[in-house]
Design a protein around this motif. Structure first.
Motif, PDB file in Angstrom:
ATOM      1  N   ALA A 262      12.388 -45.669  -2.435  1.00 15.52           N
ATOM      2  CA  ALA A 262      11.063 -45.424  -1.826  1.00 15.52           C
ATOM      3  C   ALA A 262      10.065 -45.211  -2.959  1.00 15.52           C
ATOM      4  O   ALA A 262       9.972 -44.128  -3.536  1.00 15.52           O
ATOM      5  CB  ALA A 262      11.117 -44.209  -0.913  1.00 15.52           C
TER       6      ALA A 262
ATOM      7  N   GLY B 126      14.681 -38.533   2.184  1.00 14.05           N
ATOM      8  CA  GLY B 126      14.601 -37.105   2.478  1.00 14.05           C
ATOM      9  C   GLY B 126      15.668 -36.252   1.820  1.00 14.05           C
ATOM     10  O   GLY B 126      15.696 -35.040   2.042  1.00 14.05           O
TER      11      GLY B 126
ATOM     12  N   GLU C 188      16.677 -44.987   2.169  1.00  8.37           N
ATOM     13  CA  GLU C 188      15.475 -45.267   1.367  1.00  8.37           C
ATOM     14  C   GLU C 188      15.020 -43.948   0.742  1.00  8.37           C
ATOM     15  O   GLU C 188      14.133 -43.289   1.259  1.00  8.37           O
ATOM     16  CB  GLU C 188      14.373 -45.927   2.213  1.00  8.37           C
ATOM     17  CG  GLU C 188      14.145 -45.274   3.560  1.00  8.37           C
ATOM     18  CD  GLU C 188      13.089 -45.976   4.412  1.00  8.37           C
ATOM     19  OE1 GLU C 188      13.011 -47.215   4.359  1.00  8.37           O
ATOM     20  OE2 GLU C 188      12.368 -45.266   5.120  1.00  8.37           O
TER      21      GLU C 188
HETATM   22  C1  LIG Z   1       8.371 -40.862   1.706  1.00  7.51           C
HETATM   23  C2  LIG Z   1       9.306 -41.653   2.521  1.00  7.51           C
HETATM   24  C3  LIG Z   1      10.609 -41.874   2.065  1.00  7.51           C
HETATM   25  C4  LIG Z   1      11.162 -41.220   0.835  1.00  7.51           C
HETATM   26  O1  LIG Z   1      11.259 -39.846   1.020  1.00  7.51           O
HETATM   27  P1  LIG Z   1      12.008 -38.918  -0.068  1.00  7.51           P
HETATM   28  O2  LIG Z   1      11.864 -37.561   0.511  1.00  7.51           O
HETATM   29  O3  LIG Z   1      11.290 -39.087  -1.346  1.00  7.51           O
HETATM   30  O4  LIG Z   1      13.418 -39.399  -0.141  1.00  7.51           O
HETATM   31  C5  LIG Z   1      11.422 -42.700   2.812  1.00  7.51           C
HETATM   32  N1  LIG Z   1      10.982 -43.277   3.949  1.00  7.51           N
HETATM   33  C6  LIG Z   1       9.737 -43.076   4.435  1.00  7.51           C
HETATM   34  C7  LIG Z   1       9.323 -43.737   5.686  1.00  7.51           C
HETATM   35  C8  LIG Z   1       8.863 -42.255   3.729  1.00  7.51           C
HETATM   36  O5  LIG Z   1       7.643 -42.047   4.221  1.00  7.51           O
END
Ligand SMILES: *Cc1c(COP(=O)(O)O)cnc(C)c1O
Length: 402
Positions: free
Chosen positions: A48, A228, A266
């Motif tokens: 991401a 996340g 992701e």
């Molecule tokens: C920001 C985001 C991510 C990545 O989130 P992380 O907490 O950095 O792993 C993945 N998918 C979507 C849709 C996001 O908005």
């Protein structure tokens, strides 16, 4: 040379006060390779890129991950600048017609559709361009969720569609000759630190998708379980237990229906946070109304994460022996200090009341875990100070974990 020695050497090479983002590229590649290699069959890892979309970071990660996750046409273009054929998946709320068209022209692999209105616009644009577009429907599940620190779903947010809209979205996608509905997308949580809770969340996604397959006579080929996975900024020694997570992930995924060909992650923060450092030279030291302040070159206009999360960011003090002045050097020993930057606002604080063994004017404050959501989320030009240097270090032999 370790990261401390590298910082001391950088300081000695410069006459200006040091202010730099440092990236340990070996640590980045090693970490992400370990993560990707440990994933069970069918699982893929996308990066991401909003966490850190500097070209050097993308170039390092592109050969390791399965693709890039983007959330704007600008990010699509950055991804394509790094690789003309790397798989790119496009999520995020509020995609404009221009972005959708641009992304189709850039051969984005898949859209994560955030609403029925967006779905209908993608259909019209794909039809006009005579393109076939693969999609996942992003759903904001109603919960309740097994875990505590929810952010993007299970409560009212601008993300994804309601569960009640899933049926209509499926029928709309099926009615379109230009849209291929491949499955569902969930990104419900941010900074998850508990591996077991994350496995429970993935199991909940499984139950939802199986129920929709049953209810609508659908067979999905892909489920995107979002990012996340978190970073423990409060205790750097207690990070997300990735080995435990993949140990539980393997039997979980083996139990998924066999027509679910891809289980996509992701992740942003978990991949890039640990490789980054923000190094700032101490410019001044003062005691004000009984509190100790350490003022550094730089501040939250370079590094907004601690303000955004309302936390004290972890750091260490790197001693510098050089002292160019004829008068005495000021410092604190064994006292709590608050680290602030050069901005003219009391909110420019990166750590508050943290006890240090010793800090002196001219030493370097080295913030750790600044590789994600740090430079990328900051308001760089407020007050028009110079930008920090960005150094991509290939050989700081070992940046040992603390
Ligand atoms: C920001 C985001 C991510 C990545 O989130 P992380 O907490 O950095 O792993 C993945 N998918 C979507 C849709 C996001 O908005």
């Amino acid at each position: 040379m370790n990261i401390r020695e590298t910082v001391q050497q950088l300081k000695n090479e410069r006459s200006d006060p040091l202010c730099a983002y440092l990236y340990d590229m070996n640590r980045l590649r090693d970490h992400v390779e370990t993560v990707v290699r440990s994933l069970p069959d069918r699982c893929r890892m996308f990066y991401a890129m909003k966490a850190n979309s500097e070209p050097e970071i993308l170039q390092a990660l592109a050969p390791i991950v399965d693709g890039l996750e983007v959330a704007s046409l600008g990010e699509v273009e950055k991804a394509r600048a790094v690789s003309t054929d790397i798989p790119v998946i496009f999520g995020g709320p509020g995609k404009t017609d221009q972005e959708i068209e641009g992304a189709i022209r850039h051969r984005v692999t898949r859209f994560h559709v955030e609403s029925l209105h967006e779905l209908r616009r993608i259909e019209e644009i794909a039809k006009r361009l005579q393109a076939n577009v693969s999609i996942l429907l992003r759903v904001n599940l109603s919960g309740p969720f097994p875990s505590a620190t929810l952010s993007m779903a299970g409560r009212p947010t601008q993300f994804g569609m309601n569960e009640e809209e899933v049926g209509e979205a499926i029928r709309t996608a099926w009615a379109s000759a230009h849209i291929c509905l491949q499955g569902f997308h969930f990104h419900s949580i941010s900074n998850q630190l508990n591996a077991q809770s994350h496995l429970q969340l993935l199991n909940m996604y499984r139950e939802k998708v199986e129920a929709w397959e049953e209810a609508y006579g659908l067979k999905v080929t892909a489920v995107n379980v979002g990012g996340g996975i978190g970073v423990n900024y409060q205790n750097l020694d207690a990070q997300f237990d990735w080995p435990l997570f993949v140990e539980g992930l393997k039997p979980l995924v083996e139990g998924f229906p066999s027509h679910w060909r891809h289980i996509d992650f992701e992740c942003g923060r978990y991949l890039t946070a640990a490789c980054g450092y923000y190094a700032c030279e101490v410019l001044d030291i003062k005691r004000n109304h009984g509190k100790n302040y350490v003022l550094v070159r730089g501040g939250t206009h370079h590094f907004r994460l601690p303000v955004s999360w309302q936390h004290s960011h972890p750091f260490e003090v790197v001693p510098v022996e050089k002292w160019p002045y004829s008068f005495e050097r000021k410092g604190f020993e064994g006292e709590p200090v608050t680290i602030t930057g050069q901005l003219c606002t009391p909110k420019d604080v990166m750590a508050r009341d943290i006890r240090v063994d010793r800090v002196r004017i001219g030493d370097i404050i080295l913030f750790q875990y600044t590789g994600a959501y740090s430079w990328s989320i900051s308001h760089h030009d407020f007050l028009s100070h110079p930008h920090p240097e960005h150094l991509y270090l290939e050989h700081p032999a070992v940046c040992e974990p603390r």
